[in-house]
Design a protein around this motif. Structure first.
Motif, PDB file in Angstrom:
ATOM      1  N   TYR A  17      38.128  22.669 -36.798  1.00 62.66           N
ATOM      2  CA  TYR A  17      36.529  22.388 -36.805  1.00 62.66           C
ATOM      3  C   TYR A  17      36.354  22.300 -35.323  1.00 62.66           C
ATOM      4  N   ASN A  18      37.490  22.684 -34.260  1.00 60.42           N
ATOM      5  CA  ASN A  18      36.765  22.793 -32.955  1.00 60.42           C
ATOM      6  C   ASN A  18      36.275  21.605 -32.345  1.00 60.42           C
ATOM      7  N   GLU A  19      36.428  20.501 -32.740  1.00 60.65           N
ATOM      8  CA  GLU A  19      36.230  19.305 -32.549  1.00 60.65           C
ATOM      9  C   GLU A  19      36.956  18.549 -31.562  1.00 60.65           C
ATOM     10  N   PRO A  20      36.703  18.279 -30.300  1.00 59.83           N
ATOM     11  CA  PRO A  20      37.854  17.845 -29.391  1.00 59.83           C
ATOM     12  C   PRO A  20      38.138  16.339 -29.668  1.00 59.83           C
ATOM     13  N   ALA A  21      39.542  16.007 -29.584  1.00 56.88           N
ATOM     14  CA  ALA A  21      40.016  14.853 -29.457  1.00 56.88           C
ATOM     15  C   ALA A  21      39.521  13.767 -28.538  1.00 56.88           C
ATOM     16  N   THR A  22      39.682  12.444 -28.954  1.00 59.28           N
ATOM     17  CA  THR A  22      39.342  11.464 -27.785  1.00 59.28           C
ATOM     18  C   THR A  22      40.481  10.882 -27.235  1.00 59.28           C
ATOM     19  N   ILE A  23      40.644  10.650 -26.013  1.00 58.42           N
ATOM     20  CA  ILE A  23      41.942   9.926 -25.430  1.00 58.42           C
ATOM     21  C   ILE A  23      41.556   8.582 -25.128  1.00 58.42           C
ATOM     22  N   GLY A  24      42.008   7.507 -25.617  1.00 60.38           N
ATOM     23  CA  GLY A  24      41.847   6.322 -25.264  1.00 60.38           C
ATOM     24  C   GLY A  24      41.856   5.860 -23.915  1.00 60.38           C
ATOM     25  N   GLU A  25      42.909   6.509 -22.893  1.00 58.74           N
ATOM     26  CA  GLU A  25      42.795   5.820 -21.354  1.00 58.74           C
ATOM     27  C   GLU A  25      41.879   6.965 -20.611  1.00 58.74           C
ATOM     28  N   ALA A  26      40.997   7.676 -21.432  1.00 59.16           N
ATOM     29  CA  ALA A  26      40.159   8.788 -20.461  1.00 59.16           C
ATOM     30  C   ALA A  26      38.740   7.819 -20.028  1.00 59.16           C
TER      31      ALA A  26
ATOM     32  N   VAL B 146      39.361  18.296 -23.160  1.00 59.79           N
ATOM     33  CA  VAL B 146      39.255  18.173 -21.796  1.00 59.79           C
ATOM     34  C   VAL B 146      38.917  16.632 -21.608  1.00 59.79           C
ATOM     35  N   ALA B 147      39.681  15.837 -20.445  1.00 64.20           N
ATOM     36  CA  ALA B 147      39.393  14.579 -20.500  1.00 64.20           C
ATOM     37  C   ALA B 147      39.397  14.378 -18.923  1.00 64.20           C
ATOM     38  N   LYS B 148      38.561  13.206 -18.599  1.00 58.57           N
ATOM     39  CA  LYS B 148      38.886  12.696 -17.026  1.00 58.57           C
ATOM     40  C   LYS B 148      39.417  11.383 -16.960  1.00 58.57           C
ATOM     41  N   PHE B 149      40.277  10.950 -16.027  1.00 60.72           N
ATOM     42  CA  PHE B 149      40.894   9.855 -15.719  1.00 60.72           C
ATOM     43  C   PHE B 149      40.656   9.241 -14.426  1.00 60.72           C
ATOM     44  N   ASP B 150      40.820   8.110 -14.314  1.00 64.42           N
ATOM     45  CA  ASP B 150      40.478   7.469 -13.171  1.00 64.42           C
ATOM     46  C   ASP B 150      41.813   7.581 -12.074  1.00 64.42           C
ATOM     47  N   LYS B 151      42.914   8.160 -12.620  1.00 60.38           N
ATOM     48  CA  LYS B 151      44.068   8.360 -11.927  1.00 60.38           C
ATOM     49  C   LYS B 151      44.733   9.478 -12.231  1.00 60.38           C
ATOM     50  N   PRO B 152      45.642  10.271 -11.296  1.00 63.51           N
ATOM     51  CA  PRO B 152      46.181  11.279 -11.673  1.00 63.51           C
ATOM     52  C   PRO B 152      47.116  11.310 -12.901  1.00 63.51           C
ATOM     53  N   LEU B 153      47.293  11.712 -13.995  1.00 66.41           N
ATOM     54  CA  LEU B 153      48.400  11.465 -14.974  1.00 66.41           C
ATOM     55  C   LEU B 153      49.707  12.344 -14.300  1.00 66.41           C
ATOM     56  N   GLU B 154      50.774  11.105 -14.990  1.00 66.45           N
ATOM     57  CA  GLU B 154      52.068  11.434 -14.449  1.00 66.45           C
ATOM     58  C   GLU B 154      52.870  11.966 -15.610  1.00 66.45           C
ATOM     59  N   ILE B 155      53.960  12.563 -15.339  1.00 68.41           N
ATOM     60  CA  ILE B 155      54.951  12.825 -16.238  1.00 68.41           C
ATOM     61  C   ILE B 155      55.646  11.327 -17.085  1.00 68.41           C
ATOM     62  N   GLY B 156      55.580  11.348 -18.373  1.00 70.39           N
ATOM     63  CA  GLY B 156      56.241   9.940 -18.750  1.00 70.39           C
ATOM     64  C   GLY B 156      55.248   9.087 -19.352  1.00 70.39           C
ATOM     65  N   GLN B 157      53.848   9.551 -18.787  1.00 72.24           N
ATOM     66  CA  GLN B 157      52.872   8.370 -19.171  1.00 72.24           C
ATOM     67  C   GLN B 157      52.568   8.753 -20.520  1.00 72.24           C
ATOM     68  N   ARG B 158      51.989   7.701 -21.240  1.00 72.06           N
ATOM     69  CA  ARG B 158      51.661   7.697 -22.674  1.00 72.06           C
ATOM     70  C   ARG B 158      50.121   7.791 -22.552  1.00 72.06           C
ATOM     71  N   LEU B 159      49.811   8.443 -24.033  1.00 77.93           N
ATOM     72  CA  LEU B 159      48.239   8.394 -24.181  1.00 77.93           C
ATOM     73  C   LEU B 159      47.985   8.376 -25.549  1.00 77.93           C
ATOM     74  N   HIS B 160      46.854   7.839 -25.665  1.00 77.44           N
ATOM     75  CA  HIS B 160      46.411   7.448 -27.139  1.00 77.44           C
ATOM     76  C   HIS B 160      45.488   8.469 -27.765  1.00 77.44           C
TER      77      HIS B 160
ATOM     78  N   TYR C 169      41.569  16.830 -16.769  1.00 74.12           N
ATOM     79  CA  TYR C 169      42.458  17.667 -17.187  1.00 74.12           C
ATOM     80  C   TYR C 169      42.348  18.146 -18.805  1.00 74.12           C
ATOM     81  N   VAL C 170      42.941  19.395 -18.843  1.00 77.03           N
ATOM     82  CA  VAL C 170      43.053  19.635 -20.177  1.00 77.03           C
ATOM     83  C   VAL C 170      44.334  18.803 -20.869  1.00 77.03           C
ATOM     84  N   ILE C 171      44.095  18.482 -21.803  1.00 80.08           N
ATOM     85  CA  ILE C 171      45.341  17.795 -22.733  1.00 80.08           C
ATOM     86  C   ILE C 171      45.784  18.886 -23.510  1.00 80.08           C
ATOM     87  N   GLY C 172      46.793  19.458 -23.181  1.00 80.63           N
ATOM     88  CA  GLY C 172      47.433  20.572 -24.102  1.00 80.63           C
ATOM     89  C   GLY C 172      48.505  20.240 -24.952  1.00 80.63           C
TER      90      GLY C 172
END
Length: 376
Positions: free
Chosen positions: A277-286, A309-323, A294-297
């Motif tokens: 449906y081309n409806e972007p997901a929502t990220i809890g941490e955004a 595509v989502a915006k964050f207050d801090k850069p995302l890091e490898i190993g970080q969890r997203l909801h 970032y694109v959440i790929g």
């Protein structure tokens, strides 16, 4: 414990589920409507013991859903399918209370198998609807869903117990639904007066914040009394909206004109409706005004497979969890093994914060889904 669970996984929240169910209870008490859970939206039967006290049964779109509802939910079991085979009907007629046919030809072909065993109905297409996308619009041009008005006659309703209309998809307005209800009453009322029950289908988003539940209840009660029928709604999304997150881990960050955080999940395999449906997901941490975009790929090989595509207050890091929030409806029922990706486990968070595992999957499940025997 939750932070140590291996991703990806779904986490269903009991408090959020009960919040929705309490609204459903209020709607039932005010209107007299019965509610049957739409298994095509949510079939995670491990939580049915929580849902059962609030709802009246289940409704299905295929034979296996009928059996699942009968075995794990009980109460009323409604069987509907766009196209039954004779074997389908024979396999479920002993388990269902109501069998609803999609066409008059299906009714004529299979009625003799059902009479005396289950209440018989047909789906009617009122030609009007409230759906956000054409793909999900049951009244779209050349629709195959339900009997058209010009194919009806009064004699048909002398031999039916009920009918089903399904004409909504994520309808968040009581006024919009009431306008559909008024149209049905005006155009089909003389037919409905002959029946015992009418299902108004699903897609009525009565648990959405700000929804006028009392107004909906009053309209349903008046309709039921006017036509002398027991009304049903078939909620799916309304029951489980905002109750579950898909929890993922960032496994890489790449850049090609824009930063992409690659996570250990995929819309193609684990959240198919996002892609369809081309409806972007929502990220809890955004955050709405975050400095870092970032694109959440996804980790699948499909080039356009991304969550949002989502915006964050801090850069995302490898190993970080997203909801990835609101990941229950039309999600777990559509999981697949594309790319041989790890299937998300399913967990349930109790009101006391205890975590209960409902399901987990491994390589053997993947292998068995493709073949069980080899050619000799």
């Amino acid at each position: 414990m939750q932070n140590n669970l291996p991703t990806p996984y779904f986490m269903i929240d009991e408090d959020k589920l009960i919040h929705n169910l309490e609204i459903a209870k209020k709607l039932k008490e005010l209107s007299g409507v019965k509610l049957v859970l739409a298994l095509k939206c949510f079939s995670t039967w491990g939580v049915f013991d929580v849902i059962k006290p609030y709802l009246d049964g289940t409704t299905s779109s295929g034979p296996y859903e009928v059996k699942l509802g009968y075995e794990t939910f009980g109460k009323e079991t409604h069987a509907y399918s766009v196209g039954y085979s004779e074997d389908d009907v024979k396999s479920v007629v002993g388990m269902c209370d109501k069998m609803i046919f999609n066409s008059l030809s299906q009714l004529d072909a299979h009625r003799h198998l059902v009479e005396g065993k289950a209440s018989i109905g047909v789906r009617l297409n009122p030609g009007v609807s409230r759906a956000g996308q054409d793909l999900a619009d049951p009244a779209r041009q050349f629709s195959r869903l339900g009997v058209q008005e010009d194919q009806l006659n009064a004699e048909l309703f002398d031999s039916l117990d009920g009918v089903m209309f399904h004409m909504n998809c994520e309808n968040k307005s009581a006024d919009d639904f009431i306008s559909l209800l008024d149209s049905i009453s005006q155009r089909f009322g003389t037919y409905l007066d002959k029946l015992d029950w009418v299902s108004l289908g699903g897609g009525v988003f009565f648990t959405w914040p700000g929804y006028e539940v009392e107004k909906l209840a009053q309209a349903l009660k008046q309709f039921s009394e006017k036509h002398g029928v027991q009304l049903y709604l078939e909620p799916g999304e309304a029951i489980i909206t905002k109750t579950a997150d898909l929890v993922v881990t960032v496994v890489d960050v790449v850049e090609n004109g824009m930063k992409t955080a690659i996570v250990d999940s995929a819309t193609e395999a684990h959240r198919l409706d996002t892609l369809i449906y081309n409806e972007p997901a929502t990220i809890g941490e955004a955050t709405e005004n975050g400095e870092f975009e970032y694109v959440i790929g996804s980790c699948s090989c499909l080039a356009g497979d991304q969550f949002c595509v989502a915006k964050f207050d801090k850069p995302l890091e490898i190993g970080q969890r997203l909801h990835i929030i609101d990941s229950a409806g039309y999600t777990m029922v559509k999981l697949n093994w594309f790319n041989g990706l790890k299937m998300p486990s399913v967990y349930y968070k109790r009101s006391n914060d205890d975590i209960q595992k409902l399901n987990e999957f491994g390589y053997d499940d993947f292998k068995r889904s493709l073949s069980q025997w080899s050619v000799h």
